[in-house]
Design an enzyme around this catalytic site. Structure first.
Site, PDB file in Angstrom:
ATOM      1  N   SER A 272       0.402  -0.954   0.019  1.00 55.26           N
ATOM      2  CA  SER A 272      -0.199  -0.233   0.168  1.00 55.26           C
ATOM      3  C   SER A 272       0.719   1.118   0.074  1.00 55.26           C
ATOM      4  CB  SER A 272      -0.851  -0.438   1.364  1.00 55.26           C
ATOM      5  OG  SER A 272      -1.987   1.012   1.178  1.00 55.26           O
TER       6      SER A 272
ATOM      7  N   ASP B 230     -10.390  -3.789  -4.881  1.00 55.76           N
ATOM      8  CA  ASP B 230      -9.622  -2.508  -3.727  1.00 55.76           C
ATOM      9  C   ASP B 230      -9.915  -1.346  -3.835  1.00 55.76           C
ATOM     10  OD1 ASP B 230      -7.626  -1.046  -2.733  1.00 55.76           O
ATOM     11  OD2 ASP B 230      -6.034  -2.511  -3.167  1.00 55.76           O
TER      12      ASP B 230
ATOM     13  N   HIS C  56      -8.606  -4.748  -0.618  1.00 52.06           N
ATOM     14  CA  HIS C  56      -7.037  -3.989  -0.383  1.00 52.06           C
ATOM     15  C   HIS C  56      -6.139  -5.035   0.442  1.00 52.06           C
ATOM     16  CE1 HIS C  56      -4.416  -0.748   0.020  1.00 52.06           C
ATOM     17  NE2 HIS C  56      -4.099  -0.679   1.177  1.00 52.06           N
TER      18      HIS C  56
HETATM   19  C1  MLT Z   1      -1.305   6.283  -0.141  1.00 51.76           C
HETATM   20  O1  MLT Z   1      -1.904   6.753   0.618  1.00 51.76           O
HETATM   21  O2  MLT Z   1      -0.054   5.224  -0.260  1.00 51.76           O
HETATM   22  C2  MLT Z   1      -2.726   3.882  -0.570  1.00 51.76           C
HETATM   23  O3  MLT Z   1      -3.580   5.677  -0.658  1.00 51.76           O
HETATM   24  C3  MLT Z   1      -2.767   3.812  -0.228  1.00 51.76           C
HETATM   25  C4  MLT Z   1      -2.473   3.811   1.771  1.00 51.76           C
HETATM   26  O4  MLT Z   1      -3.717   3.934   2.672  1.00 51.76           O
HETATM   27  O5  MLT Z   1      -1.302   3.731   2.412  1.00 51.76           O
END
Ligand code: MLT
Length: 218
Positions: free
Chosen positions: A108, A158, A189
């Protein structure tokens, strides 16, 4: 836990000097401990370098600021990506791991900062496993990523990472010459056991090739 080198981090040495090193990059709200069990599952015997993201979003560590979900603060992303690259270089000098076998594993937000590092510092990471990644920024210049193995695992359901955005990241990497293996699953996710298994199998083929590339250069 160590707070030097600019990032709170953990470093666990590998089995021997020829071990690869996995740079473990956690998701939003994670920390330097989170991905160590995942790393041990993916590549037993590897060394692990696991920093904690320096940005706090209401107390949740991240690797760079975002303005909204999926909308990144580009200035901060640039700065934090360079900081992370400097940390990796400093850590390799401090701990003596072999940078020719440095592989990012990110989930992520950690996968997104890994993608940003790949685009801004081509050559620093020799391979990458990106779970639930999206485009960090559209590069003005296409970097040379010739032959870099990149494993992308994405979920069709996701809600944080739109599938077409992961596809766009795969296309950017592919156009830059990376050897992209994009795997889709009917999932959301959170990471699944099946994907960890697939990434492990992928790494078991990729890691020995990184070693032999280095041995050929000796
Ligand atoms: C990010 O902010 O990098 C992506 O949206 C995924 C997350 O929340 O980590």
């Amino acid at each position: 836990m160590s707070a030097d080198l600019g990032f709170v981090h953990r470093y666990l040495p590998g089995e021997d000097e020829s071990s690869p090193t996995l740079l473990l990059l956690h998701g939003t709200g994670g920390n330097e401990e989170d991905l160590i069990p995942l790393g041990q599952e993916l590549a037993p015997g590897a060394a692990f370098l696991s920093p904690r993201g320096k940005v706090s979003e209401y107390g949740a560590p991240r690797f760079f600021r975002r303005l909204a979900e999926g909308v990144f603060d580009q200035e901060d992303l640039l700065l934090r990506t360079h900081e992370l690259a400097e940390f990796v270089e400093a850590a390799s000098a401090e701990y003596g791991f072999d940078r020719s076998k440095l592989v990012a594993v990110g989930y992520s937000n950690g996968a997104n900062v890994a993608a940003s590092t790949i685009l801004l510092h081509p050559g620093l990471l020799k391979a990458a496993v990106l779970f639930r990644a999206m485009v960090p920024f559209e590069p003005d210049l296409t970097p040379d990523l010739s032959g870099m193995p990149v494993f992308l695992a994405a979920g069709r359901m996701d809600r944080m990472i739109p599938p077409d955005n992961t596809q766009r990241l795969a296309d950017i990497l592919d156009e830059a010459g990376a050897d992209v293996d994009l795997r889709w699953r009917d999932t959301g996710h959170p990471l699944t056991y099946e994907e960890v298994g697939e990434a492990k199998e992928w790494l078991s083929e990729v890691l020995p090739k990184l070693s032999s590339a280095q041995d050929r250069g000796k």
